[in-house]
Design a protein around this motif. Structure first.
Motif, PDB file in Angstrom:
ATOM      1  N   ASP A   1     -40.781   1.292  16.818  1.00  0.00           N
ATOM      2  CA  ASP A   1     -39.983   0.082  16.920  1.00  0.00           C
ATOM      3  C   ASP A   1     -39.270  -0.190  15.592  1.00  0.00           C
ATOM      4  OD1 ASP A   1     -40.569  -0.713  19.551  1.00  0.00           O
ATOM      5  OD2 ASP A   1     -42.522  -1.464  18.867  1.00  0.00           O
ATOM      6  N   LEU A   2     -37.995  -0.404  15.699  1.00  0.00           N
ATOM      7  CA  LEU A   2     -37.193  -0.727  14.526  1.00  0.00           C
ATOM      8  C   LEU A   2     -36.927  -2.229  14.468  1.00  0.00           C
ATOM      9  CD1 LEU A   2     -34.554   2.135  14.664  1.00  0.00           C
ATOM     10  CD2 LEU A   2     -36.546   1.984  13.175  1.00  0.00           C
ATOM     11  N   VAL A   3     -36.714  -2.693  13.280  1.00  0.00           N
ATOM     12  CA  VAL A   3     -36.369  -4.102  13.087  1.00  0.00           C
ATOM     13  C   VAL A   3     -34.943  -4.308  13.596  1.00  0.00           C
ATOM     14  CG1 VAL A   3     -36.026  -5.910  11.356  1.00  0.00           C
ATOM     15  CG2 VAL A   3     -37.855  -4.239  11.065  1.00  0.00           C
ATOM     16  N   PRO A   4     -34.705  -5.382  14.356  1.00  0.00           N
ATOM     17  CA  PRO A   4     -33.344  -5.607  14.866  1.00  0.00           C
ATOM     18  C   PRO A   4     -32.354  -5.841  13.715  1.00  0.00           C
ATOM     19  CG  PRO A   4     -34.770  -7.465  15.401  1.00  0.00           C
ATOM     20  CD  PRO A   4     -35.623  -6.421  14.769  1.00  0.00           C
TER      21      PRO A   4
END
Length: 117
Positions: A1-4
């Motif tokens: 999961d990447l930071v938005p």
């Protein structure tokens, strides 16, 4: 999961002065204080700083606003000097005077002006 990705804002083109202005801040402060103050006898203070060294005798004549002060300055400052005076200079000098003369500066609820007491 990447930071938005953070939300970006549109680039603003800010107009700024390209020519340096020379403002005599001491005279501007004196002019602002002349507009704001009276001595106990009710006469406006003179622009000569040396003539009245006793700050205890000086007082602000009545509460006023920054807008009113800026509006009244052309009547006090020579037109040739007024060209270089901006609201930023007036505000900075007002902050100095508030510190020196123990003035109170408060904002109005809608943030459209400042009261000087």
């Amino acid at each position: 999961d990447l930071v938005p990705e953070p939300e970006t804002v549109e680039k603003l083109d800010i107009k700024f002065a390209t020519v340096a202005k020379k403002v005599d801040v001491r005279k501007l402060k004196e002019s602002i204080w002349k507009r704001l103050s009276v001595d106990p006898s009710g006469r406006p203070d003179s622009m000569d700083v040396d003539s009245n060294k006793n700050d205890c005798e000086e007082s602000i004549s009545e509460a006023t606003s920054l807008q009113r002060l800026v509006h009244d300055l052309p009547n006090i400052i020579p037109e040739t000097q007024m060209e270089d005076v901006s609201i930023s200079y007036v505000f900075i000098c007002l902050l100095h005077l508030a510190n020196e003369k123990d003035l109170t500066i408060t904002g109005v609820p809608d943030l459209s002006d400042l009261n000087i007491e």
